[in-house]
Design a protein around this motif. Structure first.
Motif, PDB file in Angstrom:
ATOM      1  N   THR A  81       0.814  -1.212   0.000  1.00 35.47           N
ATOM      2  CA  THR A  81       0.000   0.000   0.000  1.00 35.47           C
ATOM      3  C   THR A  81       0.852   1.268   0.000  1.00 35.47           C
ATOM      4  O   THR A  81       0.307   2.369  -0.077  1.00 35.47           O
ATOM      5  N   GLU A  82       2.164   1.116   0.063  1.00 32.33           N
ATOM      6  CA  GLU A  82       3.069   2.269   0.002  1.00 32.33           C
ATOM      7  C   GLU A  82       4.255   1.932  -0.899  1.00 32.33           C
ATOM      8  O   GLU A  82       5.402   1.863  -0.458  1.00 32.33           O
ATOM      9  N   PRO A  83       4.000   1.718  -2.194  1.00 31.04           N
ATOM     10  CA  PRO A  83       5.090   1.344  -3.109  1.00 31.04           C
ATOM     11  C   PRO A  83       6.106   2.469  -3.237  1.00 31.04           C
ATOM     12  O   PRO A  83       5.730   3.635  -3.452  1.00 31.04           O
ATOM     13  N   PRO A  84       7.400   2.169  -3.122  1.00 27.63           N
ATOM     14  CA  PRO A  84       8.424   3.215  -3.180  1.00 27.63           C
ATOM     15  C   PRO A  84       8.400   4.034  -4.468  1.00 27.63           C
ATOM     16  O   PRO A  84       8.701   5.229  -4.443  1.00 27.63           O
ATOM     17  N   ILE A  85       8.038   3.418  -5.594  1.00 32.09           N
ATOM     18  CA  ILE A  85       8.044   4.153  -6.860  1.00 32.09           C
ATOM     19  C   ILE A  85       7.081   5.330  -6.819  1.00 32.09           C
ATOM     20  O   ILE A  85       7.267   6.320  -7.535  1.00 32.09           O
ATOM     21  N   ALA A  86       6.054   5.240  -5.963  1.00 29.86           N
ATOM     22  CA  ALA A  86       5.067   6.319  -5.875  1.00 29.86           C
ATOM     23  C   ALA A  86       5.682   7.614  -5.356  1.00 29.86           C
ATOM     24  O   ALA A  86       5.133   8.703  -5.570  1.00 29.86           O
ATOM     25  N   GLN A  87       6.824   7.518  -4.690  1.00 26.18           N
ATOM     26  CA  GLN A  87       7.508   8.713  -4.189  1.00 26.18           C
ATOM     27  C   GLN A  87       8.281   9.444  -5.288  1.00 26.18           C
ATOM     28  O   GLN A  87       8.740  10.567  -5.093  1.00 26.18           O
ATOM     29  N   HIS A  88       8.407   8.811  -6.449  1.00 26.15           N
ATOM     30  CA  HIS A  88       9.252   9.356  -7.508  1.00 26.15           C
ATOM     31  C   HIS A  88       8.479   9.764  -8.760  1.00 26.15           C
ATOM     32  O   HIS A  88       9.077  10.178  -9.742  1.00 26.15           O
ATOM     33  N   ILE A  89       7.161   9.669  -8.708  1.00 28.69           N
ATOM     34  CA  ILE A  89       6.334  10.038  -9.858  1.00 28.69           C
ATOM     35  C   ILE A  89       5.499  11.253  -9.484  1.00 28.69           C
ATOM     36  O   ILE A  89       4.691  11.189  -8.554  1.00 28.69           O
ATOM     37  N   ARG A  90       5.693  12.359 -10.214  1.00 32.01           N
ATOM     38  CA  ARG A  90       4.981  13.611  -9.931  1.00 32.01           C
ATOM     39  C   ARG A  90       4.011  13.928 -11.059  1.00 32.01           C
ATOM     40  O   ARG A  90       4.376  13.906 -12.223  1.00 32.01           O
ATOM     41  N   GLY A  91       2.781  14.215 -10.688  1.00 34.79           N
ATOM     42  CA  GLY A  91       1.737  14.429 -11.665  1.00 34.79           C
ATOM     43  C   GLY A  91       1.565  15.876 -12.087  1.00 34.79           C
ATOM     44  O   GLY A  91       2.475  16.705 -11.967  1.00 34.79           O
TER      45      GLY A  91
END
Length: 513
Positions: free
Chosen positions: A351-361
């Protein structure tokens, strides 16, 4: 450490621009590469992988006894059938080698040791600006396929800084550290632990199993696949496809108990209780190993070796690990256990994938900030605020009954179908509408409400920090496949980099044509 059969393909620089960038070379990334290469051979598609080779979770998890709990007949990509599995449940090295072989088909399109460091949506240009370990590039479409079980979860325990023993996670197994004659503690009693413990119990002087919650264990009906059967699958591929179909239908029936008719779950519970009673004669230990929640609420464990291993004279089963000290590891009763090696078999952080910290919308916020610990997406792959992004194995696409490959391939096809629609319509950008995403997830929440994953009385990694089940898919894989077979324009905002206004709705685009 086992030898790695994967060749390392690395170049000095990346292209300045590609049409599609795929992040990850596990099942999801390879499914996307295949689908896009078949449907859009003219597009420039590239994949980047942070590891030295393909395999994803099956490359990282090479601990003793590592194997799959989904039958091999389902645990393979439909476009790359493998008649040579040695067992009905695949071993880690076989699955890794299988994925390496599939990846070899795309060697010229994969860059290894090339982790994604940052991805920022450029609204003015209508494309992604990406930074990797090998440099930067731009892409029209970003396909994130990091896998849900890629980031080890390690608890932050009091006294960790004082413990002078050797510590590692099961997903980062230290093959240089021998366990012979050591006093070892293993933290956890889930899917990894039940495979590791029977493999190391004869090596160690003493083994302490720190168990927070006992799991439901059912028999693993594994068998060796003989040469005659393998030859049949090679000579008559239709027989292999038939076996896959039969296992698929059998596995789909699990959904009836887990999500549609939970009153049938006592049938499965009886099987688990019978195995526990037959394999564990000591009443006190049997009580300690008896779950207090409904079967299926957490992942059911398939093994015939776990209970016998726990009864070896050099094994102690105790409560949860609560703290560490220079004297050892402390359980929830306050007892200190002298250990010189501590192995965390504590799972991952889906529920907290590290890649999500590196993708900015579009707004500059990261995916992690947008989700705030409770991931949600439209059809599991599209997220409002993140145009031209597809997230494979995203929120609410995990299964409790079948093979994740049966979810990943429809997602890859959906990516291809969406891109095909955009190209035909002359559209450059696609972003799911906030109301469509909300409506989709509200429907999922309603479907999940009565499932065993939500009502089974356990604390599991299926439930995120907000209390929502943001992990599980609530019904059949065939239902998901049908859902992903088409693109729904009216659920999205479509735009053109030149001409039509970026963010134009599908309905407005129809009126404008």
């Amino acid at each position: 450490m086992p030898s790695d059969p994967t060749p390392i393909h690395r170049c000095d620089r990346l292209p300045d621009r590609v049409d599609v960038l795929v992040v990850g070379a596990g099942f999801g990334g390879l499914a996307a590469l295949h689908r896009l290469s078949v449907d859009h051979p003219d597009l420039n598609v590239l994949a980047v992988e942070r590891a030295e080779g393909a395999g994803g979770v099956w490359r990282a998890n090479d601990y003793p006894g590592a194997a799959c709990d989904v039958p091999t007949s389902l645990y393979s990509l439909s476009f790359a059938p493998n008649p040579d599995w040695s067992h009905t449940y695949g071993r880690q090295h076989e699955i890794r080698d299988y994925l390496v072989g599939v990846a070899a088909q795309f060697d010229d399109r994969i860059r290894y040791r090339c982790a994604l460091l940052d991805a920022q949506w450029d609204d003015a240009a209508g494309e992604w600006s990406v930074t990797t370990e090998l440099g930067g590039l731009r892409c029209r479409f970003l396909v994130a396929a990091p896998g849900a079980l890629s980031a080890p979860g390690v608890p932050d325990l009091p006294g960790s800084e004082t413990f002078d023993g050797h510590v590692f996670h099961s997903a980062r197994w230290d093959h240089e550290h021998t366990l012979w004659g050591r006093r070892v503690g293993i933290v956890g009693s889930g899917a990894s632990a039940v495979q590791i413990v029977p493999e190391i119990v004869d090596e160690v002087e003493h083994l302490v199993v720190f168990q927070r919650t006992p799991a439901w264990v059912v028999p693993r009906l594994d068998r060796r696949i003989g040469q005659a059967e393998q030859e049949l699958y090679r000579r008559i591929p239709a027989s292999h496809r038939l076996m896959r179909r039969m296992v698929h239908l059998y596995r789909e029936s699990y959904v009836i108990m887990m999500a549609r008719r939970p009153e049938l779950l006592p049938i499965a519970m009886a099987m688990g209780k019978a195995q526990l009673r037959l394999q564990v004669r000591d009443r006190t230990l049997r009580q300690r190993l008896t779950p207090r929640y409904t079967i299926g609420c957490k992942r059911m464990l398939l093994t015939n070796k776990w209970f016998p291993a726990l009864q070896r004279p050099n094994v102690t089963v105790t409560g949860a690990l609560t703290a560490l000290s220079d004297g050892g590891a402390i359980d929830d009763s306050g007892t200190t256990h002298e250990v010189d090696t501590l192995i965390y078999a504590t799972g991952f952080t889906p529920t907290e994938p590290p890649i999500a910290q590196h993708i900015r919308g579009r707004t500059g916020a990261t995916l992690a900030e947008t989700w705030a610990g409770s991931p949600s997406a439209y059809r599991g792959v599209s997220i409002h605020g993140f145009p031209n992004l597809f997230f494979l194995y995203g929120p609410n696409t995990n299964l409790g009954h079948s093979s994740i490959v049966l979810m990943l391939e429809p997602q890859a096809r959906y990516v291809s179908t969406t891109i095909a629609h955009l190209r035909t319509a002359g559209i450059d950008t696609v972003e799911v509408r906030a109301d469509a995403q909300h409506q989709y997830n509200s429907h999922l929440d309603d479907e999940l409400a009565g499932t065993v994953w939500n009502t089974g009385g356990c604390a599991s990694w299926y439930i995120d920090s907000s209390g929502r089940n943001s992990v599980m898919w609530p019904t059949f894989t065939n239902t998901y496949r049908r859902l992903m077979s088409h693109f729904e324009p009216l659920d999205h905002r479509l735009g053109r980099r030149h001409g039509a206004t970026a963010g134009q709705s599908a309905r407005e685009a129809e009126v404008g044509r």
